[in-house]
Write a protein that holds these residues in place. Structure first.
Motif, PDB file in Angstrom:
ATOM      1  N   LEU A 170      -8.647  28.470  10.090  1.00 33.87           N
ATOM      2  CA  LEU A 170      -9.680  27.796   9.293  1.00 33.87           C
ATOM      3  C   LEU A 170      -9.736  28.391   7.900  1.00 33.87           C
ATOM      4  O   LEU A 170      -9.585  29.603   7.734  1.00 33.87           O
ATOM      5  N   VAL A 207     -13.482  18.989  11.569  1.00 29.77           N
ATOM      6  CA  VAL A 207     -12.601  19.829  12.411  1.00 29.77           C
ATOM      7  C   VAL A 207     -12.365  19.116  13.751  1.00 29.77           C
ATOM      8  O   VAL A 207     -13.316  18.769  14.443  1.00 29.77           O
ATOM      9  N   ILE A 232      -9.568  22.861   8.823  1.00 28.79           N
ATOM     10  CA  ILE A 232      -8.362  23.371   9.495  1.00 28.79           C
ATOM     11  C   ILE A 232      -7.227  23.438   8.484  1.00 28.79           C
ATOM     12  O   ILE A 232      -6.855  22.425   7.890  1.00 28.79           O
TER      13      ILE A 232
END
Ligand code: ATP
Length: 244
Positions: free
Chosen positions: A220, A46, A225
């Motif tokens: 998310l 992420v 993501i």
């Protein structure tokens, strides 16, 4: 320069498959090499940057990794891989009452919690009346926290955290606690902080709240993501995906 930079964060939990029920059983199994665990990646690679004054909404289905991400940004959990760079004092409002002592009174907890957040006694003396007034706890401020309802605890936690004007505020679903009046007051206070330049990370299952308060959204899914961008665009995508 971004105020917070989340760089290639991954976080692994070890899931025990055959949990030992006692220390003795654990030792025997350990000696026999019979303790099995499986890796579970709650967050995978992420990355995103946040500018000062951004209000970032974090959305996603149950178990997507939202709370875990907030804990990593707050420094409560250490990522397995990747780094977080943050330039400013972070006030996390995650597990309500985590910085509180249930045997102490509301008044004592204001000083305790304030000290944990890095504020001096002098500063807290100055802000004390404002905090109590905001919390609407009245005489309960002298009662031990174990006598408080969860709504009262939320009010105290929110009042301490928000009166002190943090540079980076991390909020997990707090606006869903407390009664409707206090929720409205909390929302207004957060709006004040945001216009005053506080950067906010905000997890909510309410797209209405996200749309009202956030300028950017991170979506998310399964720890990754799915999309990131302007609030309206990402919320529309999320709603569209729900109905597919
Ligand atoms: N301490 C832990 N040990 C093992 N797994 C965990 C732990 N904490 C969270 N998880 C798992 O990590 C995943 C992400 O959890 P997290 O609480 O971050 O999700 P979330 O998006 O906040 O979910 P929700 O919307 O339901 O609150 C979930 O599958 C959860 O079961």
């Amino acid at each position: 320069m971004p105020i917070v930079s989340v760089k290639n964060i991954s976080l692994k939990f070890k899931m025990e498959q055959n949990r030992a029920n006692s220390l003795k059983e654990f030792c025997v199994r350990w000696l026999k090499r019979d303790l099995k665990s499986e890796d579970f990646w709650a967050l995978t690679d992420v990355s995103f940057d946040v500018e000062k004054g951004d209000v970032i909404g974090i959305i996603g289905h149950n178990g997507a990794g939202k709370s875990t991400l907030l804990k990593v940004i707050s420094g409560i959990m250490k990522p397995t891989k990747g780094t977080i760079e943050a330039y400013g004092n972070i006030v996390p409002m995650l597990e309500l009452g985590s910085g509180f002592d249930m045997e102490l009174s509301g008044r004592e907890n204001i000083y305790l919690n304030g000290a944990i957040l890095g504020y001096s006694e002098e500063f807290l003396n100055e802000k004390y009346d404002e905090i109590v007034t905001f919390s609407e706890l009245g005489n309960f401020i002298e009662a031990p926290l174990r006598t408080y309802s969860s709504g009262m605890l939320a009010r105290l936690a929110f009042s301490v955290a928000c009166i002190v004007e943090p540079e980076i505020l991390i909020v997990d679903e707090i606006l869903s606690v407390g009664d409707a009046d206090f929720q409205e007051k909390s929302r207004a206070r957060m709006m004040d902080l945001m216009t005053g330049g506080t950067t906010v990370f905000f997890v909510s299952h309410s797209l209405k709240q996200i749309r009202e308060m956030c300028n950017k959204v991170v979506w998310l899914e399964h720890g990754k993501i799915q999309a990131i961008g302007k609030t309206e665009e990402i919320c529309n995508m999320y709603e569209g995906a729900k109905h597919e």
